[in-house]
Design a protein around this motif. Structure first.
Motif, PDB file in Angstrom:
ATOM      1  N   ARG A 238       4.375  24.020 -25.471  1.00  0.00           N
ATOM      2  CA  ARG A 238       5.241  25.063 -24.824  1.00  0.00           C
ATOM      3  C   ARG A 238       5.565  26.423 -26.020  1.00  0.00           C
ATOM      4  N   SER A 239       5.422  27.500 -25.233  1.00  0.00           N
ATOM      5  CA  SER A 239       5.397  28.710 -26.027  1.00  0.00           C
ATOM      6  C   SER A 239       4.339  28.637 -26.953  1.00  0.00           C
ATOM      7  N   ALA A 240       3.302  28.264 -26.773  1.00  0.00           N
ATOM      8  CA  ALA A 240       2.163  28.192 -27.645  1.00  0.00           C
ATOM      9  C   ALA A 240       0.826  27.864 -27.014  1.00  0.00           C
ATOM     10  N   THR A 241      -0.433  28.028 -27.483  1.00  0.00           N
ATOM     11  CA  THR A 241      -1.476  27.595 -26.727  1.00  0.00           C
ATOM     12  C   THR A 241      -2.328  26.551 -27.655  1.00  0.00           C
ATOM     13  N   VAL A 242      -2.715  25.549 -26.805  1.00  0.00           N
ATOM     14  CA  VAL A 242      -3.749  24.624 -27.451  1.00  0.00           C
ATOM     15  C   VAL A 242      -4.979  25.123 -27.210  1.00  0.00           C
ATOM     16  N   GLY A 243      -5.675  25.652 -28.155  1.00  0.00           N
ATOM     17  CA  GLY A 243      -6.969  26.590 -27.930  1.00  0.00           C
ATOM     18  C   GLY A 243      -8.353  25.521 -27.993  1.00  0.00           C
ATOM     19  N   ARG A 244      -8.330  24.712 -28.706  1.00  0.00           N
ATOM     20  CA  ARG A 244      -9.528  23.785 -28.665  1.00  0.00           C
ATOM     21  C   ARG A 244      -8.836  22.343 -29.112  1.00  0.00           C
ATOM     22  N   ILE A 245      -9.576  21.121 -28.433  1.00  0.00           N
ATOM     23  CA  ILE A 245      -9.468  19.947 -28.869  1.00  0.00           C
ATOM     24  C   ILE A 245     -10.743  19.359 -28.783  1.00  0.00           C
ATOM     25  N   ARG A 246     -10.804  18.484 -29.944  1.00  0.00           N
ATOM     26  CA  ARG A 246     -12.186  17.750 -30.135  1.00  0.00           C
ATOM     27  C   ARG A 246     -11.806  16.311 -30.709  1.00  0.00           C
ATOM     28  N   ALA A 247     -12.580  15.484 -30.505  1.00  0.00           N
ATOM     29  CA  ALA A 247     -12.485  14.068 -31.065  1.00  0.00           C
ATOM     30  C   ALA A 247     -13.342  14.069 -32.382  1.00  0.00           C
ATOM     31  N   LEU A 248     -12.557  13.258 -33.312  1.00  0.00           N
ATOM     32  CA  LEU A 248     -13.066  12.646 -34.506  1.00  0.00           C
ATOM     33  C   LEU A 248     -13.912  11.577 -34.500  1.00  0.00           C
ATOM     34  N   PRO A 249     -14.496  11.292 -35.638  1.00  0.00           N
ATOM     35  CA  PRO A 249     -15.391  10.188 -35.620  1.00  0.00           C
ATOM     36  C   PRO A 249     -14.449   8.651 -35.687  1.00  0.00           C
ATOM     37  N   ALA A 250     -14.948   7.639 -35.131  1.00  0.00           N
ATOM     38  CA  ALA A 250     -14.316   6.506 -34.896  1.00  0.00           C
ATOM     39  C   ALA A 250     -13.863   5.976 -36.255  1.00  0.00           C
ATOM     40  N   THR A 251     -12.373   5.332 -36.032  1.00  0.00           N
ATOM     41  CA  THR A 251     -11.832   4.935 -36.991  1.00  0.00           C
ATOM     42  C   THR A 251     -11.991   3.240 -37.071  1.00  0.00           C
ATOM     43  N   GLY A 252     -10.880   2.597 -37.425  1.00  0.00           N
ATOM     44  CA  GLY A 252     -10.926   0.975 -37.081  1.00  0.00           C
ATOM     45  C   GLY A 252     -10.035   0.752 -36.150  1.00  0.00           C
ATOM     46  N   SER A 253      -9.880   1.912 -34.979  1.00  0.00           N
ATOM     47  CA  SER A 253      -8.818   1.768 -33.714  1.00  0.00           C
ATOM     48  C   SER A 253      -9.851   1.732 -32.571  1.00  0.00           C
ATOM     49  N   ASP A 254      -9.236   1.198 -31.355  1.00  0.00           N
ATOM     50  CA  ASP A 254     -10.153   1.322 -30.051  1.00  0.00           C
ATOM     51  C   ASP A 254      -9.819   2.513 -29.452  1.00  0.00           C
ATOM     52  N   HIS A 255      -9.122   3.533 -29.991  1.00  0.00           N
ATOM     53  CA  HIS A 255      -9.061   5.026 -29.649  1.00  0.00           C
ATOM     54  C   HIS A 255      -9.765   5.952 -30.687  1.00  0.00           C
ATOM     55  N   LEU A 256     -10.136   6.987 -30.419  1.00  0.00           N
ATOM     56  CA  LEU A 256     -10.773   7.901 -31.208  1.00  0.00           C
ATOM     57  C   LEU A 256      -9.582   8.875 -31.647  1.00  0.00           C
ATOM     58  N   PRO A 257      -9.664   9.441 -32.838  1.00  0.00           N
ATOM     59  CA  PRO A 257      -8.510  10.296 -33.086  1.00  0.00           C
ATOM     60  C   PRO A 257      -9.007  12.006 -32.373  1.00  0.00           C
ATOM     61  N   VAL A 258      -8.007  12.557 -32.133  1.00  0.00           N
ATOM     62  CA  VAL A 258      -8.375  13.974 -31.590  1.00  0.00           C
ATOM     63  C   VAL A 258      -7.566  14.953 -32.312  1.00  0.00           C
ATOM     64  N   VAL A 259      -8.355  16.236 -32.694  1.00  0.00           N
ATOM     65  CA  VAL A 259      -7.721  17.252 -33.386  1.00  0.00           C
ATOM     66  C   VAL A 259      -7.593  18.595 -32.559  1.00  0.00           C
ATOM     67  N   ALA A 260      -6.508  19.244 -32.975  1.00  0.00           N
ATOM     68  CA  ALA A 260      -6.409  20.525 -32.027  1.00  0.00           C
ATOM     69  C   ALA A 260      -5.877  21.620 -32.829  1.00  0.00           C
ATOM     70  N   ARG A 261      -6.264  22.770 -32.282  1.00  0.00           N
ATOM     71  CA  ARG A 261      -5.586  24.000 -33.221  1.00  0.00           C
ATOM     72  C   ARG A 261      -4.698  24.656 -32.349  1.00  0.00           C
ATOM     73  N   VAL A 262      -3.447  24.637 -32.495  1.00  0.00           N
ATOM     74  CA  VAL A 262      -2.266  25.386 -31.758  1.00  0.00           C
ATOM     75  C   VAL A 262      -1.846  26.686 -31.984  1.00  0.00           C
ATOM     76  N   THR A 263      -1.989  27.621 -31.466  1.00  0.00           N
ATOM     77  CA  THR A 263      -1.797  29.223 -31.661  1.00  0.00           C
ATOM     78  C   THR A 263      -0.116  29.193 -31.211  1.00  0.00           C
ATOM     79  N   ARG A 264       0.401  30.033 -31.764  1.00  0.00           N
ATOM     80  CA  ARG A 264       1.932  30.163 -31.356  1.00  0.00           C
ATOM     81  C   ARG A 264       1.962  31.731 -31.322  1.00  0.00           C
ATOM     82  N   PRO A 265       1.946  32.085 -30.317  1.00  0.00           N
ATOM     83  CA  PRO A 265       1.880  33.684 -29.919  1.00  0.00           C
ATOM     84  C   PRO A 265       3.020  34.231 -29.871  1.00  0.00           C
ATOM     85  N   TYR A 266       4.450  33.341 -29.892  1.00  0.00           N
ATOM     86  CA  TYR A 266       5.674  33.768 -29.420  1.00  0.00           C
ATOM     87  C   TYR A 266       6.749  33.648 -30.629  1.00  0.00           C
ATOM     88  N   LEU A 267       6.177  33.189 -31.869  1.00  0.00           N
ATOM     89  CA  LEU A 267       7.035  33.016 -32.936  1.00  0.00           C
ATOM     90  C   LEU A 267       6.994  34.329 -33.778  1.00  0.00           C
TER      91      LEU A 267
END
Length: 349
Positions: free
Chosen positions: A320-349
């Motif tokens: 909220r009051s910010a933009t999630v510009g891009r999200i991507r998955a990271l390589p598999a770990t020991g989990s049944d989920h993949l990690p995701v990484v995102a860059r959050v831009t905060r134009p209102y701070l």
């Protein structure tokens, strides 16, 4: 002799021409039916054209599909992008049938899919120095390599790392491994947040559905003091859903999403980042309490579950009051989920 052969040849040629142009009633019934079915390019493939129109309707009007007791609407919305594969199959069949009618009808689902999901495939905008890099990961309570998982997440050099399904003794391993780069942390129940920036006002977030009687703590809220201002960070793990013969069982997940949405709405800090395994996609109407209040990723697909063959992104980054510009998955770990990484831009701070 030559003249007789020529006369016979002429008679055979004339008979062949007549046979080719003979009246329809003289042809076998099966041949007449086959010809009727073949039709022209504009009459063949009516069923394919109807399927194309139906696919387009499901893409555009998926909210009109009732949820009722079997959760049909949510089930469709969980896999909505995969209707693009239906379009590909219909295209192959239309080309095989040489059906112009079906090819024209396919323009409808192609346009609908492009409108809904095409922007996710565009390049991400340039990042700024005030952006926050965040990682979200359900590490799995059965993860046999927590140290390797922690190192893999830290390698992405995020500012914040949110984890779910933290259990001992693996929790101690995450704490030790992440401590050098992430000196600030808070863990509440089975969810945790690691940060490069100081954390304050951390507390447990009550998102427990009424039907769960055992001990259950899957939410936290903390304030993060970044160099560019203070933000509220929520970490959550919503209840799982089950797909069976009776449809989609998601009542606990839906109730928990509502509780989380109300907590976000009551947040006093202007900028909010939500990181979590929400057990639902951003198209799923069950997450409306969140997606109507928070921005979702503008770029990237990042399918995260199951790790062996990802079909949907149920690990989310919202703001909220910010933009999630891009999200991507990271390589598999020991989990049944993949990690995701995102860059959050905060134009209102």
């Amino acid at each position: 002799m030559v003249e007789r052969v020529g006369r016979v040849t002429s008679v055979v040629r004339a008979a062949a021409q007549w046979w080719a142009r003979r009246p329809a009633w003289t042809r076998p019934a099966w041949r007449r039916r086959a010809g009727a079915r073949a039709g022209s390019a504009w009459t063949r493939g009516r069923a394919l054209a109807a399927a194309a129109v139906l696919t387009a309707a499901l893409l555009v009007f998926h909210r009109a599909v009732p949820n009722t007791a079997v959760g049909l609407g949510s089930l469709l919305e969980s896999f909505l992008p995969w209707l693009g594969l239906v379009v590909v199959v219909l295209l192959a069949l239309a080309l095989l049938r040489r059906s112009a009618l079906a090819l024209v009808a396919l323009l409808l689902p192609v346009a609908a899919w492009t409108y809904l999901f095409g922007p996710l495939l565009l390049p991400a905008p340039d990042s700024g120095p005030e952006d926050l890099v965040v990682v979200q990961h359900n590490v799995s309570d059965e993860n046999t390599d927590p140290a390797g998982t922690a190192r893999a997440l830290a390698a992405a050099e995020p500012d914040l790392i949110a984890l779910q399904e933290l259990v001992r003794p693996a929790l101690d391993v995450y704490v030790r491994t992440l401590a050098p780069d992430y000196p600030y942390r808070t863990v509440r129940g089975t969810v945790g947040l690691w940060s490069k920036h100081p954390l304050t006002a951390d507390r447990t977030l009550d998102i427990k559905p009424r039907g769960i009687e055992e001990e259950w703590s899957r939410g936290l809220r903390a304030a993060v003091r970044t160099p560019h201002g203070e933000i509220a960070v929520y970490v959550a793990h919503l209840p799982s859903v089950r797909v069976g013969a009776g449809g989609l069982a998601s009542s606990w997940r839906d109730e928990s999403a509502g509780l989380l949405g109300r907590a976000v709405a009551a947040e006093e800090l202007n900028t909010v980042i939500l990181l979590g395994d929400l057990n639902g996609t951003v198209d799923d109407r069950a997450l409306d309490p969140l997606t109507t209040r928070l921005n979702v990723a503008e770029r990237g697909v990042a399918l995260s579950f199951p790790a062996a063959f990802p079909l949907a992104r149920i690990d989310q980054v919202m703001a909220r009051s910010a933009t999630v510009g891009r999200i991507r998955a990271l390589p598999a770990t020991g989990s049944d989920h993949l990690p995701v990484v995102a860059r959050v831009t905060r134009p209102y701070l």
